[in-house]
Design an enzyme around this catalytic site. Structure first.
Site, PDB file in Angstrom:
ATOM      1  N   GLY A  23      -8.860  -0.830  -5.871  1.00 30.80           N
ATOM      2  CA  GLY A  23      -9.905  -1.704  -6.385  1.00 30.80           C
ATOM      3  C   GLY A  23     -10.373  -1.341  -7.789  1.00 30.80           C
ATOM      4  O   GLY A  23      -9.771  -0.504  -8.483  1.00 30.80           O
ATOM      5  N   TYR A  80     -24.072  -7.009   2.737  1.00 25.63           N
ATOM      6  CA  TYR A  80     -23.597  -5.893   1.899  1.00 25.63           C
ATOM      7  C   TYR A  80     -24.747  -4.918   1.630  1.00 25.63           C
ATOM      8  O   TYR A  80     -24.601  -3.697   1.788  1.00 25.63           O
ATOM      9  CB  TYR A  80     -23.050  -6.489   0.601  1.00 25.63           C
ATOM     10  CG  TYR A  80     -22.671  -5.512  -0.483  1.00 25.63           C
ATOM     11  CD1 TYR A  80     -21.611  -4.636  -0.306  1.00 25.63           C
ATOM     12  CD2 TYR A  80     -23.333  -5.508  -1.709  1.00 25.63           C
ATOM     13  CE1 TYR A  80     -21.237  -3.762  -1.321  1.00 25.63           C
ATOM     14  CE2 TYR A  80     -22.962  -4.653  -2.730  1.00 25.63           C
ATOM     15  CZ  TYR A  80     -21.916  -3.778  -2.531  1.00 25.63           C
ATOM     16  OH  TYR A  80     -21.548  -2.923  -3.539  1.00 25.63           O
ATOM     17  N   ASP A 121      -4.691   2.921   0.288  1.00 27.66           N
ATOM     18  CA  ASP A 121      -5.278   1.580   0.417  1.00 27.66           C
ATOM     19  C   ASP A 121      -4.528   0.848   1.522  1.00 27.66           C
ATOM     20  O   ASP A 121      -3.557   1.394   2.063  1.00 27.66           O
ATOM     21  CB  ASP A 121      -5.187   0.821  -0.927  1.00 27.66           C
ATOM     22  CG  ASP A 121      -6.357  -0.146  -1.104  1.00 27.66           C
ATOM     23  OD1 ASP A 121      -6.531  -1.013  -0.230  1.00 27.66           O
ATOM     24  OD2 ASP A 121      -7.105  -0.040  -2.093  1.00 27.66           O
ATOM     25  N   ASN A 166      -5.676   2.133   6.640  1.00 25.33           N
ATOM     26  CA  ASN A 166      -6.829   1.269   6.869  1.00 25.33           C
ATOM     27  C   ASN A 166      -7.935   2.173   7.399  1.00 25.33           C
ATOM     28  O   ASN A 166      -7.763   2.840   8.428  1.00 25.33           O
ATOM     29  CB  ASN A 166      -6.453   0.188   7.904  1.00 25.33           C
ATOM     30  CG  ASN A 166      -7.602  -0.772   8.148  1.00 25.33           C
ATOM     31  OD1 ASN A 166      -8.763  -0.453   7.864  1.00 25.33           O
ATOM     32  ND2 ASN A 166      -7.277  -1.936   8.674  1.00 25.33           N
ATOM     33  N   ARG A 183      -2.792  -1.833   1.082  1.00 22.43           N
ATOM     34  CA  ARG A 183      -1.501  -2.320   0.580  1.00 22.43           C
ATOM     35  C   ARG A 183      -1.091  -1.545  -0.670  1.00 22.43           C
ATOM     36  O   ARG A 183      -1.913  -0.846  -1.271  1.00 22.43           O
ATOM     37  CB  ARG A 183      -1.520  -3.820   0.311  1.00 22.43           C
ATOM     38  CG  ARG A 183      -2.561  -4.314  -0.653  1.00 22.43           C
ATOM     39  CD  ARG A 183      -2.520  -5.842  -0.745  1.00 22.43           C
ATOM     40  NE  ARG A 183      -3.084  -6.464   0.435  1.00 22.43           N
ATOM     41  CZ  ARG A 183      -4.376  -6.781   0.556  1.00 22.43           C
ATOM     42  NH1 ARG A 183      -5.230  -6.539  -0.429  1.00 22.43           N
ATOM     43  NH2 ARG A 183      -4.836  -7.340   1.649  1.00 22.43           N
TER      44      ARG A 183
HETATM   45  C1  AKB Z   1     -21.727  -6.785  -6.362  1.00 27.20           C
HETATM   46  O1  AKB Z   1     -22.059  -7.612  -7.217  1.00 27.20           O
HETATM   47  O2  AKB Z   1     -21.650  -7.026  -5.145  1.00 27.20           O
HETATM   48  C2  AKB Z   1     -21.449  -5.365  -6.811  1.00 27.20           C
HETATM   49  C3  AKB Z   1     -22.673  -4.511  -6.717  1.00 27.20           C
HETATM   50  C4  AKB Z   1     -23.777  -4.693  -7.650  1.00 27.20           C
HETATM   51  O3  AKB Z   1     -22.725  -3.675  -5.860  1.00 27.20           O
HETATM   52  N1  AKB Z   1     -20.954  -5.359  -8.147  1.00 27.20           N
END
Ligand code: AKB
Length: 315
Positions: A12, A141, A35, A51, A37
């Site tokens: 990434g 997230y 990673d 994974n 892949r």
């Molecule tokens: C996102 O935008 O999700 C990331 C972050 C700020 O953690 N770049």
């Protein structure tokens, strides 16, 4: 003692550049990248398909390399996470717990795990957001990063695991593509400015977000990992920032190099709501005090570097 370093999720945006920096510092063979892949360009050192959710396979990686340092970068970011919240939670949480558990079992010296400004939410102070304040993340997230921070501190207190973490703001880089975040506009804009001369931004003109140029982010990460353990007062995750700007300010900085560039703004993009819940600037005094954080890139310097390198890539 010779280091054995594993990077999980190395293909990434961060992993690509961190792997190069760590291989420069510790030698190519001491850094194992991994990673789900194969990387787009051949790996400069050992590479393994792994994974992070497959604990048996992950354990065989730990068994094979007996790591002294582990960097866990596999994650689903904010925008993509909202499209599949359960998957984001599972990868971000189970992945972290798998790595923390195996790091305790295999007595790993140091673990790095990235958190994010997404741990903050609509009730956190927006300007100069402090290290400690109300945190009410509204994306899955952000939830996973906030819970992850608590787990990191828990493993440090309970098992003595030396986990270190940074709350990254938006990271701007030209080497690898970003992975589905809300701050990605600040990278797309450069590519489109150079290839088309126009860019339709998915955030509004005045949306100010904290950002960091990748070179600073990598330096900061190495600095934190090199810091003596006794200097670190934070075992959840350190606030960190380099600069803050709005899309219109970034567009102005780009126009200095691409005078014909024009920007427009789309309405109703779901990423706007995510950005609206995040800080517009960050207070990173703990990182400065504890391990000497001092970023080098302001808006002008970052824009110059992005344009110069992307232009060379296009030639
Ligand atoms: C996102 O935008 O999700 C990331 C972050 C700020 O953690 N770049």
């Amino acid at each position: 003692m010779e280091e054995s370093i594993i990077i999980i999720g190395s293909n990434g945006q961060i992993g690509t550049e961190l792997a190069t920096a760590l291989r420069l510092k510790y030698g190519e063979k001491s850094v194992v990248t991994s990673d789900i892949r194969q990387p787009n360009t051949p790996s400069q050192g050992p590479f393994e398909i792994v994974n992070v959710l497959d604990k048996e396979l992950l354990q065989s990686l730990f068994e094979k390399y007996k790591p002294t340092q582990v960097y866990l970068l596999a994650a689903v970011l904010s925008a993509v996470g909202e499209q599949n919240p359960k998957l984001a939670w599972d990868l971000n949480m189970t992945g972290l717990l798998n790595v923390l558990d195996l790091s305790v079992t295999y007595r790993v010296d140091k673990v790095f795990w990235p958190s994010s400004i997404a741990v903050f939410g609509p009730h956190s102070p927006k300007e100069e957001t402090p290290q400690y304040c109300i945190m009410d993340p509204s994306t899955v997230y952000g939830l996973s990063k906030q819970a992850g921070e608590r787990w990191c501190e828990y493993y440090f207190n309970k098992y003595g695991l030396d986990v270190r973490s940074i709350r990254y703001p938006g990271l701007i880089s030209w080497k690898a593509a970003p992975g589905g975040g809300t701050t990605d506009y600040a990278i797309h804009i450069f590519h489109e400015a150079l290839s088309k001369g126009t860019y339709e931004c998915f955030l509004s003109a005045e949306t100010r977000l904290p950002m960091l140029y990748m070179e600073d982010a990598i330096q900061g990460t190495l600095q934190l990992m090199d810091a003596p353990a006794e200097n670190l007062t934070i075992r959840s995750s350190y606030n960190l920032t380099g600069l803050s700007f709005t899309p219109v300010e970034l567009a102005e900085a780009i126009k200095v190099h691409v005078p014909e560039f024009s920007i427009s703004y789309s309405n109703n993009d779901p990423r706007q709501a995510i950005a609206d819940g995040w800080p517009s600037s960050i207070n990173d005094e703990y990182a400065r005090k504890d391990w000497g954080w001092n970023p080098q890139f302001n808006l002008k310097a970052m824009t110059e570097e992005m344009i110069k390198n992307l232009k060379q890539n296009l030639e």
